[in-house]
Design an enzyme around this catalytic site. Structure first.
Site, mmCIF file in Angstrom:
data_model
loop_
_atom_site.group_PDB
_atom_site.id
_atom_site.type_symbol
_atom_site.label_atom_id
_atom_site.label_comp_id
_atom_site.label_asym_id
_atom_site.label_seq_id
_atom_site.Cartn_x
_atom_site.Cartn_y
_atom_site.Cartn_z
ATOM 1 N N SER A 1 -10.806 -0.463 5.930
ATOM 2 C CA SER A 1 -9.927 -0.313 4.777
ATOM 3 C C SER A 1 -10.447 0.701 3.769
ATOM 4 C CB SER A 1 -9.717 -1.661 4.088
ATOM 5 O OG SER A 1 -9.071 -2.563 4.946
ATOM 6 N N HIS B 1 -12.270 -1.016 -0.981
ATOM 7 C CA HIS B 1 -11.025 -0.272 -1.176
ATOM 8 C C HIS B 1 -11.166 0.723 -2.327
ATOM 9 C CE1 HIS B 1 -8.603 -3.932 0.554
ATOM 10 N NE2 HIS B 1 -9.426 -3.393 1.425
#
Length: 322
Positions: free
Chosen positions: A177, A229
């Site tokens: 991610s 992230h």
């Protein structure tokens, strides 16, 4: 992770995409995407290897908890109470290279900052990430080539791992991610630095900002590493200013006419300013992050509210283990 495509329609290249076209066409080369599909294959292959090593029936032999999808044999999944994403155990992920602060800092296993981005917690996790990678990465690679997009993907994943290690030190972390958010960040900076060549600028900007905001908002749920992230996003955002410059509108066409050859420069002054500022911030950020990490510092000691960026406690869940 949700994804969206804001790039050009490429009508004169036979691209029949149904996505909206915000980009003004130029004579730029269209690349063939092969690296992103390779990344997808590699991630899926690694997940299969991890499940082989996990060997749930052997691990849970004699236990009251039963494996999920037993017909898969040693590839069956851990009990859902242990892993609701249909995947291996935490112990297996840690063994295979998951990001674990203590092992990175005190166990001389810095390589986990890289290996963790190739591991996934379960089938749901790997499928969601790979679908996002296909939708985002392939079109970026077609426009900018495998070298630049590959660098953004890998360096963003590394940046996400550093930030994650600084703030999450009691749990393991896995997943691509951070690298994916790096591609989203690069898309945003590419839009900003190449502002003059886009037609529907505001529509493109708003669409991309909404996509990014939704994905970051998901990260405040428990068991989601939003620091990876955020670290990946800002790394990719800065790298986009450095690696994804396009010639200003009309420059390619002006080269074909000698009379206009001196009218336009290849890039605008603000593009070079963005590039230099981003390069300085990348070097400073990575240097500071790595120094703090290997000195064993905890980012939460320097930012008392930052833990809310990754998990917001509610009546339904708590964030004590973050």
């Amino acid at each position: 992770m949700a994804s969206g495509d804001l790039e050009r329609g490429a009508k004169n290249r036979g691209n029949n995409s149904n996505f909206p076209s915000f980009y003004v066409e130029t004579a730029e080369k269209q690349w063939t995407s092969w690296l992103i599909p390779m990344f997808v294959v590699a991630n899926i292959a690694v997940f299969i290897v991890v499940m082989y090593v996990n060997d749930c029936p052997k691990r849970n032999f004699g236990s009251e908890r039963s494996c999920v999808a037993k017909f898969l044999g040693r590839f069956s999944f851990q009990p859902l109470k242990e892993n609701p994403l249909f995947g291996p155990s935490s112990a297996t992920l840690e063994k295979m290279g998951a990001l674990e602060w203590n092992k990175v800092v005190h166990g001389d296993q810095g390589w986990r900052l890289i290996t963790c981005m190739w591991l996934h917690a379960g089938v749901i996790h790997v499928l969601a990430n790979m679908l996002s990678l296909v939708f985002i990465g392939i079109r970026l690679e077609q426009q900018f080539g495998f070298v630049r997009v590959g660098l953004i993907y890998l360096v963003s994943g590394f940046g996400g791992s550093i930030l994650s290690s600084l703030f999450i030190q009691r749990n393991i972390s896995v997943g691509a991610s951070g690298a994916l958010f790096g591609l989203l960040g690069a898309m945003l900076s590419e839009l900003l630095t190449n502002w003059t060549i886009y037609s529907n600028k505001i529509a493109a900007l708003l669409t991309l900002v909404v996509i990014i905001a939704i994905n970051l908002a998901v990260g405040i749920l428990p068991h989601v590493d939003n620091f990876a992230h955020i670290g990946g996003f800002f790394t990719g955002f800065l790298l986009g200013f450095v690696l994804l410059l396009r010639p200003q509108f009309g420059w390619v066409e002006s080269r074909q006419f000698l009379a206009d050859a001196r009218v336009k420069s290849k890039h605008k002054a603000y593009q070079y300013m963005f590039l230099m500022a981003a390069a300085v911030l990348i070097i400073a950020g990575f240097t500071l992050g790595l120094v703090m990490l290997f000195k064993g510092e905890n980012g939460n000691d320097h930012c008392s509210w930052c833990h809310y960026l990754s998990c917001v406690p509610t009546s339904k869940w708590n964030c004590e283990n973050r």
